[in-house]
Design a protein around this motif. Structure first.
Motif, PDB file in Angstrom:
ATOM      1  N   ARG A  10      -8.237   4.521  -6.396  1.00 58.34           N
ATOM      2  CA  ARG A  10      -7.162   4.684  -5.424  1.00 58.34           C
ATOM      3  C   ARG A  10      -6.352   3.396  -5.325  1.00 58.34           C
ATOM      4  O   ARG A  10      -6.729   2.377  -5.887  1.00 58.34           O
ATOM      5  CB  ARG A  10      -7.735   5.049  -4.038  1.00 58.34           C
ATOM      6  N   SER A  11      -5.266   3.451  -4.591  1.00 53.13           N
ATOM      7  CA  SER A  11      -4.477   2.243  -4.340  1.00 53.13           C
ATOM      8  C   SER A  11      -5.065   1.535  -3.130  1.00 53.13           C
ATOM      9  O   SER A  11      -4.853   1.957  -1.991  1.00 53.13           O
ATOM     10  CB  SER A  11      -3.019   2.605  -4.080  1.00 53.13           C
ATOM     11  N   ARG A  13      -5.428  -1.638  -0.618  1.00 57.11           N
ATOM     12  CA  ARG A  13      -4.528  -2.685  -0.127  1.00 57.11           C
ATOM     13  C   ARG A  13      -5.207  -3.663   0.810  1.00 57.11           C
ATOM     14  O   ARG A  13      -4.559  -4.564   1.313  1.00 57.11           O
ATOM     15  CB  ARG A  13      -3.327  -2.035   0.572  1.00 57.11           C
ATOM     16  N   ALA A  64       5.769  -6.162  -1.282  1.00 56.19           N
ATOM     17  CA  ALA A  64       5.892  -5.266  -0.124  1.00 56.19           C
ATOM     18  C   ALA A  64       4.801  -4.202  -0.211  1.00 56.19           C
ATOM     19  O   ALA A  64       4.568  -3.618  -1.266  1.00 56.19           O
ATOM     20  CB  ALA A  64       7.276  -4.619  -0.109  1.00 56.19           C
ATOM     21  N   ALA A  66       2.737  -0.733   1.162  1.00 57.85           N
ATOM     22  CA  ALA A  66       2.602   0.551   1.887  1.00 57.85           C
ATOM     23  C   ALA A  66       3.817   0.906   2.747  1.00 57.85           C
ATOM     24  O   ALA A  66       3.730   0.938   3.973  1.00 57.85           O
ATOM     25  CB  ALA A  66       1.326   0.545   2.730  1.00 57.85           C
ATOM     26  N   ILE A 121      -0.922  -1.019  -7.608  1.00 54.77           N
ATOM     27  CA  ILE A 121       0.286  -1.295  -8.391  1.00 54.77           C
ATOM     28  C   ILE A 121       1.398  -1.609  -7.400  1.00 54.77           C
ATOM     29  O   ILE A 121       1.631  -0.828  -6.471  1.00 54.77           O
ATOM     30  CB  ILE A 121       0.696  -0.049  -9.215  1.00 54.77           C
ATOM     31  N   ALA A 123       5.411  -2.286  -7.167  1.00 58.35           N
ATOM     32  CA  ALA A 123       6.733  -2.377  -7.800  1.00 58.35           C
ATOM     33  C   ALA A 123       7.759  -2.961  -6.836  1.00 58.35           C
ATOM     34  O   ALA A 123       8.808  -3.437  -7.259  1.00 58.35           O
ATOM     35  CB  ALA A 123       7.184  -1.001  -8.261  1.00 58.35           C
ATOM     36  N   SER A 124       7.432  -2.906  -5.523  1.00 59.27           N
ATOM     37  CA  SER A 124       8.341  -3.500  -4.531  1.00 59.27           C
ATOM     38  C   SER A 124       8.090  -5.004  -4.487  1.00 59.27           C
ATOM     39  O   SER A 124       7.303  -5.508  -3.682  1.00 59.27           O
ATOM     40  CB  SER A 124       8.096  -2.906  -3.147  1.00 59.27           C
ATOM     41  N   LYS A 180      -2.382  14.839  -1.919  1.00 56.69           N
ATOM     42  CA  LYS A 180      -2.044  15.169  -3.316  1.00 56.69           C
ATOM     43  C   LYS A 180      -1.675  16.653  -3.382  1.00 56.69           C
ATOM     44  O   LYS A 180      -2.307  17.492  -2.727  1.00 56.69           O
ATOM     45  CB  LYS A 180      -3.248  14.897  -4.238  1.00 56.69           C
TER      46      LYS A 180
HETATM   47  C1  LIG Z   1       4.950   2.666 -10.114  1.00 63.91           C
HETATM   48  C2  LIG Z   1       4.241   2.484  -8.809  1.00 63.91           C
HETATM   49  C3  LIG Z   1       4.756   1.575  -7.903  1.00 63.91           C
HETATM   50  C4  LIG Z   1       4.084   1.346  -6.690  1.00 63.91           C
HETATM   51  N1  LIG Z   1       4.553   0.382  -5.837  1.00 63.91           N
HETATM   52  C5  LIG Z   1       3.898   0.133  -4.686  1.00 63.91           C
HETATM   53  C6  LIG Z   1       4.348  -0.917  -3.831  1.00 63.91           C
HETATM   54  O1  LIG Z   1       5.336  -1.591  -4.095  1.00 63.91           O
HETATM   55  N2  LIG Z   1       3.630  -1.159  -2.717  1.00 63.91           N
HETATM   56  C7  LIG Z   1       2.510  -0.446  -2.390  1.00 63.91           C
HETATM   57  O2  LIG Z   1       1.880  -0.730  -1.366  1.00 63.91           O
HETATM   58  N3  LIG Z   1       2.056   0.564  -3.184  1.00 63.91           N
HETATM   59  C8  LIG Z   1       2.726   0.854  -4.320  1.00 63.91           C
HETATM   60  N4  LIG Z   1       2.278   1.853  -5.165  1.00 63.91           N
HETATM   61  C9  LIG Z   1       1.074   2.617  -4.803  1.00 63.91           C
HETATM   62  C10 LIG Z   1       1.428   4.055  -4.361  1.00 63.91           C
HETATM   63  O3  LIG Z   1       1.889   4.005  -3.035  1.00 63.91           O
HETATM   64  C11 LIG Z   1       0.166   4.937  -4.483  1.00 63.91           C
HETATM   65  O4  LIG Z   1      -0.090   5.133  -5.841  1.00 63.91           O
HETATM   66  C12 LIG Z   1       0.328   6.284  -3.773  1.00 63.91           C
HETATM   67  O5  LIG Z   1       0.430   6.098  -2.388  1.00 63.91           O
HETATM   68  C13 LIG Z   1      -0.808   7.232  -4.065  1.00 63.91           C
HETATM   69  O6  LIG Z   1      -2.036   6.656  -3.711  1.00 63.91           O
HETATM   70  P1  LIG Z   1      -3.203   6.585  -4.771  1.00 63.91           P
HETATM   71  O7  LIG Z   1      -2.789   5.551  -5.819  1.00 63.91           O
HETATM   72  O8  LIG Z   1      -4.392   6.126  -4.020  1.00 63.91           O
HETATM   73  O9  LIG Z   1      -3.328   7.926  -5.391  1.00 63.91           O
HETATM   74  C14 LIG Z   1       2.917   2.083  -6.378  1.00 63.91           C
HETATM   75  C15 LIG Z   1       2.415   3.004  -7.310  1.00 63.91           C
HETATM   76  C16 LIG Z   1       3.063   3.199  -8.502  1.00 63.91           C
HETATM   77  C17 LIG Z   1       2.486   4.186  -9.495  1.00 63.91           C
END
Ligand SMILES: Cc1cc2nc3c(=O)[nH]c(=O)nc-3n(C[C@H](O)[C@H](O)[C@H](O)COP(=O)(O)O)c2cc1C
Length: 190
Positions: A10-11, A13, A64, A66, A121, A123-124, A180
């Protein structure tokens, strides 16, 4: 097995900031990206590694976190990532990264999960400021920053409801919920 690790990946933070990650671990993770697919096999990605308090503190202010959690300014001191991998495009090799950086990011984060770590990840990124503090030459385009650490949060996958809302949220206990879409909603039968 692959589904287990993808479910775990998962993402994250919020991290146990006092758990350090060494440079060799980051090198092993980048090695997974090195072995991943690349359009035309041009391999234009380069990486900056960070796992020291000093370097990490230069990177963190330019990220940046969430966007949907409006009341949360990102991880507090003690919960910040222990390491970062910055994915760059070497424009002397190619003018386009295609989707190589997404694949590389996923390879790295799956590898991190296998090691009991996790990440996000990002990107911000304030690319201009990050370039300046790290003295990144113009030859390199900043694509993504991967924040990595020992996860300190519980994340639960939910199903997108009938209202179609895909925004993640955090409950009173601090559990992060990620909706999802269901399988039948993403497979188009023509
Ligand atoms: C290309 C990409 C850019 C993302 N950029 C950010 C970001 O700048 N900040 C952040 O907190 N999460 C970022 N995320 C995480 C997404 O918010 C996260 O993948 C989404 O909420 C789904 O959660 P999961 O990864 O647990 O499935 C990014 C994810 C991707 C794939």
């Amino acid at each position: 097995m692959i589904k287990d690790i993808i479910l775990k990946n998962r993402s994250y933070r919020r991290f146990y900031q006092d758990i350090t990650i060494d440079l060799d671990t980051l090198r092993q993770l980048v090695d997974l990206a090195r072995l991943s697919p690349s359009a035309r096999n041009s391999q234009p990605l380069k990486y900056i590694l960070s796992c020291t308090t000093q370097k990490n503190s230069l990177i963190f202010p330019h990220l940046a976190w969430a966007g949907y959690l409006k009341q949360w300014d990102g991880p507090c001191e003690g919960e910040k990532p222990s390491a970062y991998i910055i994915i760059l495009l070497d424009t002397e090799i190619s003018q386009s990264s295609g989707c190589d950086h997404g694949i590389a990011a996923q390879s790295i984060l799956l590898g991190a999960n296998e090691k009991g770590l996790g990440g996000c990840i990002i990107a911000s990124v304030n690319r201009e400021n990050l370039r300046e503090v790290l003295n990144i030459p113009m030859q390199y385009e900043i694509l993504l920053v991967l924040a990595i650490g020992k996860p300190k949060e519980t994340i639960q996958i939910e199903t997108v409801g009938p209202d179609g809302d895909i925004k993640y949220w955090r409950d009173a206990e601090g559990t992060h919920h990620v909706p999802k879409r269901i399988l039948d909603d993403i497979i188009i039968n023509l």
